[in-house]
Write a protein that holds these residues in place. Sequence first.
Motif, PDB file in Angstrom:
ATOM      1  N   UNK A 237       0.925  -1.065  -0.061  1.00  0.00           N
ATOM      2  CA  UNK A 237      -0.227   0.135   0.129  1.00  0.00           C
ATOM      3  C   UNK A 237       0.716   1.422   0.109  1.00  0.00           C
ATOM      4  N   UNK A 238       0.551   2.208  -0.391  1.00  0.00           N
ATOM      5  CA  UNK A 238       0.968   3.477  -0.486  1.00  0.00           C
ATOM      6  C   UNK A 238       0.872   4.344   0.943  1.00  0.00           C
ATOM      7  N   UNK A 239       1.874   4.660   1.380  1.00  0.00           N
ATOM      8  CA  UNK A 239       1.977   4.848   2.995  1.00  0.00           C
ATOM      9  C   UNK A 239       1.845   6.529   2.920  1.00  0.00           C
ATOM     10  N   UNK A 240       2.976   7.150   1.991  1.00  0.00           N
ATOM     11  CA  UNK A 240       3.272   8.422   2.120  1.00  0.00           C
ATOM     12  C   UNK A 240       3.840   8.909   0.767  1.00  0.00           C
ATOM     13  N   UNK A 241       3.490   9.900   0.218  1.00  0.00           N
ATOM     14  CA  UNK A 241       3.912  10.517  -1.081  1.00  0.00           C
ATOM     15  C   UNK A 241       4.546  11.965  -0.558  1.00  0.00           C
ATOM     16  N   UNK A 242       5.617  12.319  -1.128  1.00  0.00           N
ATOM     17  CA  UNK A 242       6.292  13.540  -1.311  1.00  0.00           C
ATOM     18  C   UNK A 242       6.528  13.898  -2.772  1.00  0.00           C
ATOM     19  N   UNK A 243       6.484  15.062  -3.109  1.00  0.00           N
ATOM     20  CA  UNK A 243       6.767  15.645  -4.215  1.00  0.00           C
ATOM     21  C   UNK A 243       7.633  16.762  -4.131  1.00  0.00           C
ATOM     22  N   UNK A 244       8.218  17.027  -5.495  1.00  0.00           N
ATOM     23  CA  UNK A 244       9.218  18.326  -5.502  1.00  0.00           C
ATOM     24  C   UNK A 244      10.235  18.026  -6.456  1.00  0.00           C
ATOM     25  N   UNK A 245      10.761  18.934  -7.283  1.00  0.00           N
ATOM     26  CA  UNK A 245      11.768  19.054  -8.148  1.00  0.00           C
ATOM     27  C   UNK A 245      13.184  18.357  -7.793  1.00  0.00           C
ATOM     28  N   UNK A 246      13.381  17.038  -8.164  1.00  0.00           N
ATOM     29  CA  UNK A 246      14.593  16.542  -7.707  1.00  0.00           C
ATOM     30  C   UNK A 246      15.881  16.565  -8.403  1.00  0.00           C
ATOM     31  N   UNK A 247      15.769  16.818  -9.708  1.00  0.00           N
ATOM     32  CA  UNK A 247      16.593  16.772 -10.731  1.00  0.00           C
ATOM     33  C   UNK A 247      16.731  18.107 -11.626  1.00  0.00           C
ATOM     34  N   UNK A 248      16.085  19.378 -11.211  1.00  0.00           N
ATOM     35  CA  UNK A 248      16.434  20.606 -11.497  1.00  0.00           C
ATOM     36  C   UNK A 248      15.835  20.790 -12.997  1.00  0.00           C
ATOM     37  N   UNK A 249      14.793  20.156 -13.374  1.00  0.00           N
ATOM     38  CA  UNK A 249      14.153  20.335 -14.715  1.00  0.00           C
ATOM     39  C   UNK A 249      12.807  21.168 -14.571  1.00  0.00           C
TER      40      UNK A 249
END
Length: 261
Positions: free
Chosen positions: A62-74
């Motif tokens: 199951x999906x317990x946690x989701x975080x998002x953000x620009x990780x590779x600078x694009x």
Amino acid sequence: MHMKWRANPAGWPSAHRHLLFAAWVLPFVPGLAPAQDIPEVSYPAVVEQAADAAGFVPEGWRLEQTSDGDLNGDGRDDLVLVLKMDAAANRIDNTALGPDVFDTNPRMLVAALAEDSGGYRRVLADHALIPRPYSPNLDDFLWEDEGGGVKVEEGALRVSLHMWASAGTWFTSNTSFTFRYRDGCFRLVGYDQWSRHRAGDVFTTVSANYLARRAWRAEGSISDEGEPERIWLRLKKQPLRCLEDVGDGLEFDPGLPSVES
């Protein structure tokens, strides 16, 4: 419900020298679940591409946690996921200290980069950095209220592990890793750990910057005012290691010298 001293890392960075974690939990302390009682598990493959976070979740997880953000600078938001196995066989009846049912289901840390054409491409699937629960006497390693957790912050992936045992050891710690996506993997660029032996007043901190090849360590007292004196250390020149090479985050040796070099 047990009362416990809680660290406030706002005053000092969270850090400490490497502790031999295996020595913390004694095999014959009453109430500790021995490792051999933990069911074996097989870790499934995670798909390479998916339209969204849910598409990376294998069957039985199951999906317990989701975080998002620009990780590779694009300029596009990427995904960091914490997945947890959801198997009844890994939830064990516990008659000793701790919860009545001890959940030993493991986690996986997954990261996926946004694609030009839409959707996401997996670039990480690791099940070692976040340790699997092995004793009902231990807090959840990712307990956010106590300093644990996974997040994307300022383009970096940060994983923080909380260590607290209600029996078996007096040591408590918060350990944080900072990774940046470079040359095809998440490179370890920073390490911080704060720890304390709860029978005493002294805490220890360590902070390492692998990009600058500098680190510091300090010891202080809970009753002291102000920050403790830092001892600065020079780190050896070596390639930045990938997240997959770190292994168990609570057993990781940050490689700090004992004296300035």
